[in-house]
Structure formats: structure tokens, C-alpha cells
Write a protein that holds these residues in place. Sequence first.
Motif, PDB file in Angstrom:
ATOM      1  N   GLU A 286       0.862  -1.188   0.000  1.00 54.33           N
ATOM      2  CA  GLU A 286       0.000   0.000   0.000  1.00 54.33           C
ATOM      3  C   GLU A 286       0.901   1.242   0.000  1.00 54.33           C
ATOM      4  OE1 GLU A 286      -2.138   2.421  -0.575  1.00 54.33           O
ATOM      5  OE2 GLU A 286      -3.691   1.016   0.096  1.00 54.33           O
ATOM      6  N   LEU A 287       1.104   1.809  -1.172  1.00 52.63           N
ATOM      7  CA  LEU A 287       2.013   2.941  -1.316  1.00 52.63           C
ATOM      8  C   LEU A 287       1.325   4.288  -1.108  1.00 52.63           C
ATOM      9  CD1 LEU A 287       4.017   1.750  -4.454  1.00 52.63           C
ATOM     10  CD2 LEU A 287       4.744   1.643  -2.061  1.00 52.63           C
TER      11      LEU A 287
ATOM     12  N   VAL B 145      -3.885  -7.779   6.356  1.00 54.25           N
ATOM     13  CA  VAL B 145      -3.119  -6.534   6.391  1.00 54.25           C
ATOM     14  C   VAL B 145      -1.942  -6.717   7.348  1.00 54.25           C
ATOM     15  CG1 VAL B 145      -3.166  -4.068   6.920  1.00 54.25           C
ATOM     16  CG2 VAL B 145      -5.175  -5.163   5.901  1.00 54.25           C
ATOM     17  N   HIS B 146      -0.746  -6.491   6.833  1.00 59.87           N
ATOM     18  CA  HIS B 146       0.470  -6.623   7.641  1.00 59.87           C
ATOM     19  C   HIS B 146       1.119  -5.254   7.799  1.00 59.87           C
ATOM     20  CE1 HIS B 146       0.848 -11.138   7.417  1.00 59.87           C
ATOM     21  NE2 HIS B 146      -0.045 -10.901   6.458  1.00 59.87           N
ATOM     22  N   MET B 147       1.263  -4.819   9.047  1.00 56.39           N
ATOM     23  CA  MET B 147       1.920  -3.543   9.345  1.00 56.39           C
ATOM     24  C   MET B 147       3.382  -3.747   9.732  1.00 56.39           C
ATOM     25  SD  MET B 147      -0.553  -1.477   8.783  1.00 56.39           S
ATOM     26  CE  MET B 147       0.072   0.072   9.423  1.00 56.39           C
ATOM     27  N   ASP B 148       3.715  -4.962  10.118  1.00 59.96           N
ATOM     28  CA  ASP B 148       5.091  -5.302  10.493  1.00 59.96           C
ATOM     29  C   ASP B 148       5.225  -6.823  10.410  1.00 59.96           C
ATOM     30  OD1 ASP B 148       3.768  -6.274  12.787  1.00 59.96           O
ATOM     31  OD2 ASP B 148       4.219  -4.465  13.921  1.00 59.96           O
TER      32      ASP B 148
ATOM     33  N   ASP C   7       5.321   3.795   6.950  1.00 62.04           N
ATOM     34  CA  ASP C   7       3.861   3.719   6.785  1.00 62.04           C
ATOM     35  C   ASP C   7       3.458   3.115   5.441  1.00 62.04           C
ATOM     36  OD1 ASP C   7       1.255   3.930   7.562  1.00 62.04           O
ATOM     37  OD2 ASP C   7       1.061   6.066   7.126  1.00 62.04           O
ATOM     38  N   ARG C   8       3.958   1.908   5.172  1.00 62.37           N
ATOM     39  CA  ARG C   8       3.591   1.190   3.943  1.00 62.37           C
ATOM     40  C   ARG C   8       3.025  -0.181   4.320  1.00 62.37           C
ATOM     41  NH1 ARG C   8       8.605   0.981   0.043  1.00 62.37           N
ATOM     42  NH2 ARG C   8       9.549   0.214   1.967  1.00 62.37           N
ATOM     43  N   PRO C   9       1.732  -0.258   4.600  1.00 68.15           N
ATOM     44  CA  PRO C   9       1.141  -1.565   4.907  1.00 68.15           C
ATOM     45  C   PRO C   9       1.286  -2.516   3.716  1.00 68.15           C
ATOM     46  CG  PRO C   9      -0.371   0.228   5.432  1.00 68.15           C
ATOM     47  CD  PRO C   9       0.748   0.824   4.640  1.00 68.15           C
ATOM     48  N   VAL C  10       1.218  -3.790   4.020  1.00 67.85           N
ATOM     49  CA  VAL C  10       1.261  -4.826   2.985  1.00 67.85           C
ATOM     50  C   VAL C  10      -0.063  -5.576   2.994  1.00 67.85           C
ATOM     51  CG1 VAL C  10       2.244  -7.118   2.477  1.00 67.85           C
ATOM     52  CG2 VAL C  10       3.759  -5.143   2.842  1.00 67.85           C
ATOM     53  N   TYR C  11      -0.637  -5.757   1.806  1.00 68.18           N
ATOM     54  CA  TYR C  11      -1.837  -6.577   1.656  1.00 68.18           C
ATOM     55  C   TYR C  11      -1.420  -7.930   1.090  1.00 68.18           C
ATOM     56  CZ  TYR C  11      -4.184  -1.964   1.625  1.00 68.18           C
ATOM     57  OH  TYR C  11      -4.616  -0.693   1.916  1.00 68.18           O
ATOM     58  N   ILE C  12      -1.727  -8.983   1.809  1.00 65.86           N
ATOM     59  CA  ILE C  12      -1.548 -10.334   1.271  1.00 65.86           C
ATOM     60  C   ILE C  12      -2.922 -10.893   0.973  1.00 65.86           C
ATOM     61  CG2 ILE C  12      -0.819 -12.698   1.772  1.00 65.86           C
ATOM     62  CD1 ILE C  12       1.611 -11.596   3.141  1.00 65.86           C
TER      63      ILE C  12
END
Length: 236
Positions: A141-142, A183-186, A210-215
Motif C-alpha cells: 500500500e504505497l 493486512v500486515h503492518m510489520d 507507513d507502507r502496509p502490505v496486503y496479502i
Amino acid sequence: MVKLPEKFLKWNYYPRRRLAEQMLKGEIGDPSKFFLEFTRHNPVLCTAAVNSDGSIEVNGKVVGVGYVLKREILSEALKEFRDHMKASDEVYEKIKGEKEAMRKLYEDHSVKGLKLMLKYVYKPENEAEKFVNFEKLATVELAKRLPWSSKHTWNIVQRSRNACLVFFQPPMISFEVRGIIDVHMDGEYHELVTLIHDAYHYTPPEHRRDRPVYIINVTEVYDNSPSRSGFGTKIA
């Protein structure tokens, strides 16, 4: 969860390896062909959620989507990707602001990153299953960190984790991958996905916050191509 079917992988996954090899060999000629190939990487992420007034908020945005490694290979891969970023960061601290030196850094970083992706992420057919979890796709999530962004996707996933990815390669190929977003924040998977992104697209340290990751955990796959085997045929 379901595994991405071979029909999809033969269009989406294995050609990515061939493209990376061609890029390393300098065999990319016609830019229009390169951009056509890149459609395998850039689906539309579609999300929707119910608002408090009962209306439905929907959103679609083009994202870059990649693959997720299996846990067995995670620690080894993370070390090499971390080392790659650390080496580039050390160079960056010495030359930031120098236009030509920065251009060279981005170029060298991308080449080394592509080699790492060929080593760990995009494997030949006889090795891919050992490295990659084909029940998942991932994206970074950019937009969330940008003050001018609408943050539509981020706001929607706080209320609904159902999503689909719509792939389209002109003139006729289209796939729809449905799934449930984590949603992965870390954590390790957050680090893995952001490192794979940054391994090719060098991102200075000050822009990595502040770049969450969506799997996306795959639940269904459809062939939406306008063909006898398509038009919304479920293939997984």
C-alpha cells in the motif's frame, strides 16, 4: 484457500522470469512489447464495503502484485534482500543529491535486485513449488503515507477484507482472482514484501515509513477472457 491454477501461472508467473532474464541480458527491444508484458504485474485491485448509511463504497486501483515465499525459505531470502538494501543504503548516504551518481545507484540496485528475484521469487517450473506459496499474492500500500491520497483502498479494508484482482492483457487475456486480504503492518511477511518491492525500485530510507502490505489469500480464480474457455469460467 486455493492454489492459483496452472493456466494462470503459465500466463502470469513463469513469463515474469523470462522477462527478468531478458532485462538482465539487455534484450528488451520494442518498449510497447515491454509494457504489454508488464500487464502481468499490474492488475486492478477491487474492494467494497458497506457505509453506515447502508450505501456501498466501491473502489478499484491499479497495483503492482507479486508472489509470496514459503516459510521454509523465508529467513534465507530475508537475509539476502536485507544485505542488498543495506549495501545500496550505504552508497545512498554518500551520494544523495548527486544526480548522476543517484542514476547509477538506481541502475545498479535494480540489476542486483532482479538477480535476487530470479534466485528466490521467480523460479523455473521444476523449482517454483519449493519456493513460492501459490495460494497467496501480495502488494504494498504505497498511497497511505501520501497526504494528498484519497486512501480509498485503505479505508475500505478497515471494514471489509474481501477483494478481487482483475488482470487484463490486451487484446483478449483476462483473469479474476478473488481472495481475502490480510493486512500486515510489520513482521516477516511485511518485511519480505516491501524488500522485494524495494529490491528493484530503490526507495530511500526516509520514504519507507507507513507502507502496509496486503496479502491476498486466494479463494477463487476465473478466466474472464472472451473465449470459449473464458467469459467468467471458474478455474480454481
